[in-house]
Design a protein around this motif. Structure first.
Motif, mmCIF file in Angstrom:
data_model
loop_
_atom_site.group_PDB
_atom_site.id
_atom_site.type_symbol
_atom_site.label_atom_id
_atom_site.label_comp_id
_atom_site.label_asym_id
_atom_site.label_seq_id
_atom_site.Cartn_x
_atom_site.Cartn_y
_atom_site.Cartn_z
ATOM 1 N N ALA A 150 17.299 3.217 15.950
ATOM 2 C CA ALA A 150 16.275 2.991 14.444
ATOM 3 C C ALA A 150 15.116 3.354 14.806
ATOM 4 O O ALA A 150 14.102 3.219 14.486
ATOM 5 N N ARG A 151 13.778 3.435 15.887
ATOM 6 C CA ARG A 151 12.711 3.434 16.481
ATOM 7 C C ARG A 151 12.014 5.120 16.690
ATOM 8 O O ARG A 151 11.436 4.778 16.863
ATOM 9 N N GLU A 152 13.276 5.861 16.439
ATOM 10 C CA GLU A 152 12.925 7.663 16.380
ATOM 11 C C GLU A 152 11.886 7.525 15.158
ATOM 12 O O GLU A 152 11.864 6.907 13.711
ATOM 13 N N GLN A 153 11.104 8.856 14.715
ATOM 14 C CA GLN A 153 9.449 8.592 13.881
ATOM 15 C C GLN A 153 10.973 9.573 12.760
ATOM 16 O O GLN A 153 11.720 9.954 13.258
ATOM 17 N N SER A 154 10.894 8.825 11.662
ATOM 18 C CA SER A 154 11.681 9.075 10.093
ATOM 19 C C SER A 154 11.658 10.194 9.995
ATOM 20 O O SER A 154 12.719 11.383 9.258
ATOM 21 N N ASP A 155 10.073 11.522 10.217
ATOM 22 C CA ASP A 155 10.600 13.241 10.155
ATOM 23 C C ASP A 155 11.890 13.581 11.041
ATOM 24 O O ASP A 155 12.088 14.550 10.882
ATOM 25 N N ASN A 156 11.792 13.069 12.245
ATOM 26 C CA ASN A 156 13.336 13.168 12.687
ATOM 27 C C ASN A 156 14.287 13.367 12.280
ATOM 28 O O ASN A 156 15.799 14.088 12.969
ATOM 29 N N ILE A 157 14.552 13.056 11.178
ATOM 30 C CA ILE A 157 15.808 13.624 10.295
ATOM 31 C C ILE A 157 16.123 14.748 10.369
ATOM 32 O O ILE A 157 17.953 14.894 9.887
ATOM 33 N N ILE A 158 15.644 15.453 10.370
ATOM 34 C CA ILE A 158 15.469 17.011 9.545
ATOM 35 C C ILE A 158 15.970 17.199 11.140
ATOM 36 O O ILE A 158 17.023 18.879 11.376
ATOM 37 N N VAL B 114 1.287 -1.408 -0.025
ATOM 38 C CA VAL B 114 0.338 0.601 -0.119
ATOM 39 C C VAL B 114 0.794 1.317 0.216
ATOM 40 O O VAL B 114 2.438 1.488 -0.128
ATOM 41 N N SER B 115 0.432 2.288 -0.868
ATOM 42 C CA SER B 115 1.206 3.862 -0.645
ATOM 43 C C SER B 115 0.430 4.983 -0.642
ATOM 44 O O SER B 115 -1.091 4.809 -1.114
ATOM 45 N N GLY B 116 0.272 5.803 0.091
ATOM 46 C CA GLY B 116 -0.419 7.393 0.577
ATOM 47 C C GLY B 116 -0.442 7.380 1.749
ATOM 48 O O GLY B 116 -0.960 7.724 2.658
ATOM 49 N N GLY B 117 0.422 7.082 2.913
ATOM 50 C CA GLY B 117 -0.095 7.003 4.173
ATOM 51 C C GLY B 117 -0.730 6.110 5.133
ATOM 52 O O GLY B 117 -1.230 6.466 4.516
ATOM 53 N N CYS B 118 -0.116 6.140 6.944
ATOM 54 C CA CYS B 118 -0.846 6.038 7.694
ATOM 55 C C CYS B 118 -2.830 6.343 7.954
ATOM 56 O O CYS B 118 -3.838 5.522 8.249
ATOM 57 N N HIS B 119 -2.298 7.705 7.809
ATOM 58 C CA HIS B 119 -3.864 7.843 7.603
ATOM 59 C C HIS B 119 -5.170 7.631 7.106
ATOM 60 O O HIS B 119 -6.096 7.978 7.378
ATOM 61 N N ARG C 139 6.931 14.793 14.329
ATOM 62 C CA ARG C 139 7.254 14.747 13.341
ATOM 63 C C ARG C 139 7.160 13.579 13.557
ATOM 64 O O ARG C 139 7.372 11.806 13.531
ATOM 65 N N ASP C 140 5.256 13.001 13.855
ATOM 66 C CA ASP C 140 4.603 11.975 14.555
ATOM 67 C C ASP C 140 3.948 11.520 12.908
ATOM 68 O O ASP C 140 3.010 11.839 11.786
ATOM 69 N N ILE C 141 4.904 11.058 12.542
ATOM 70 C CA ILE C 141 4.063 10.408 10.628
ATOM 71 C C ILE C 141 3.874 8.553 10.818
ATOM 72 O O ILE C 141 3.508 8.441 9.771
ATOM 73 N N SER C 142 3.896 8.065 11.994
ATOM 74 C CA SER C 142 3.922 6.848 12.814
ATOM 75 C C SER C 142 4.222 5.974 11.311
ATOM 76 O O SER C 142 4.040 5.064 11.132
ATOM 77 N N PHE C 143 5.710 5.791 11.159
ATOM 78 C CA PHE C 143 6.901 5.106 10.635
ATOM 79 C C PHE C 143 8.514 6.380 10.351
ATOM 80 O O PHE C 143 8.755 6.850 11.091
ATOM 81 N N THR C 144 9.300 4.706 11.073
ATOM 82 C CA THR C 144 9.987 4.850 11.912
ATOM 83 C C THR C 144 11.179 4.632 10.654
ATOM 84 O O THR C 144 11.735 4.131 9.445
ATOM 85 N N MET C 145 12.380 5.554 11.958
ATOM 86 C CA MET C 145 13.425 5.395 10.537
ATOM 87 C C MET C 145 14.510 4.200 9.943
ATOM 88 O O MET C 145 14.851 3.588 8.641
#
Length: 318
Positions: free
Chosen positions: A270-278, A117-122, A224-230
């Motif tokens: 490893a389990r940090e939210q992916s958007d916190n790459i910023i 699937v594609s499009g985000g958890c929301h 930075r909570d996108i429900s997807f991790t690094m």
């Protein structure tokens, strides 16, 4: 159809929730009893094992965090595969592995579909997500009624494995978009721009993207909570690299992305939210890339609608 659903994490819990909400007969299984209990409270049955689900259900859907876990689950289910059974893999996985596992299911008389699937958890939560399906056409027709409950746009991509290739291509593009958005927002802040204004300028311009419209908002909120991790990003762009390597395509950008996320995992876990790459850029510049008025998490505000197959454009026959 009786449906078994294995894997009730961020994505699987929402996809199975759409089936349950729409009164499909669903039996669930997960190693986390709390996730099972939550699904049962919504109307699902509780299954005892992956093998039991394959024995008792017409279709078994898996949505799991890694190819290795998927392989272990399929190995447990294989003795229960019979003619008419369908395994539907909704994990993001390796196309070579899905072809191998699918061939084992088919050899026992079953059918197999790779169905990421594609499009985000929301959007997974509302049944409005997009779904790719790789399988023969006859199997696609059998599972399409289920897919149109879980998703809005359903694309038959060709033979098994093709959907997984397209999914990791999509996730590679999303990762490249994420990194470019973090750099753009940080440069805007460093140049003294109002970040709310910068967000809107990008949104209404040629620089816009799905990632900007969604992930930039939770970046600016600070959650930075996108429900997807690094670690999941690293897995996906690693799978994309493997596809490119097998195809003999030399890549320049993806190895840089792999290095960026390896560094992010080393710094933040490893389990940090992916958007916190910023945070890498925030730490390097001393800037705070936040702005008021943005949501802490993404919510799909489109009403749930029945899905439909996306028809591929073809040249008209002469």
């Amino acid at each position: 159809m009786k449906v078994g659903f294995i894997g009730l994490g961020n994505v699987g819990g929402k996809l199975s929730g759409s089936l349950i909400r729409n009164k499909v007969d669903v039996t669930v299984f997960d190693l986390n009893p709390d996730l099972v209990a939550a699904s049962v409270a919504k109307g699902a049955r509780s299954g005892s094992s992956a093998a039991a689900l394959m024995r008792d259900c017409d279709v078994v859907i898996t949505c799991l965090p890694s190819p290795a876990i998927s392989a272990a689950v399929v190995a447990e289910m294989l003795p229960e595969v019979r003619t008419g059974k369908i395994w539907l893999e909704m994990s993001t996985t390796d196309e070579a592995e899905i072809r191998r596992l699918g061939a084992e299911v088919i050899a026992r008389g079953g059918a197999a579909v790779d169905c990421p699937v594609s499009g985000g958890c929301h959007r997974a939560d509302t049944g409005n997500i997009s779904i790719f399906a790789g399988c023969d056409r006859a199997t696609f027709e059998r599972v399409l009624p289920l897919l149109t409950i879980m998703g809005r746009r359903i694309l038959h991509t060709g033979e098994i494995g093709s959907a997984s290739i397209l999914k990791v291509i999509s996730n590679y593009l999303a990762t490249a978009n994420l990194i470019s958005c973090t750099e753009a927002l940080t440069v805007a802040a460093g140049a003294g721009m109002d970040l709310g204004t910068a967000f809107e300028a990008i949104r209404i311009s040629s620089g816009n993207s799905f990632v900007h419209e969604t992930e930039s908002q939770v970046i600016l909120n600070g959650s930075r909570d996108i429900s997807f991790t690094m670690d999941l990003v690293a897995k996906d762009i690693g799978l994309f690299q493997a596809v490119a390597d097998r195809a003999g395509v030399p890549l320049e950008l993806n190895p840089l992305l792999i290095g960026i996320f390896q560094d992010g995992i080393a710094r933040y876990g490893a389990r940090e939210q992916s958007d916190n790459i910023i945070k890498r850029l925030e730490e390097a510049t001393g800037l705070d890339i936040r702005a008021p008025g943005f949501p802490a998490e993404m919510v799909d505000d489109e009403p749930e609608e029945p899905g439909a197959e996306v028809i591929v454009r073809r040249a008209a026959a002469n």
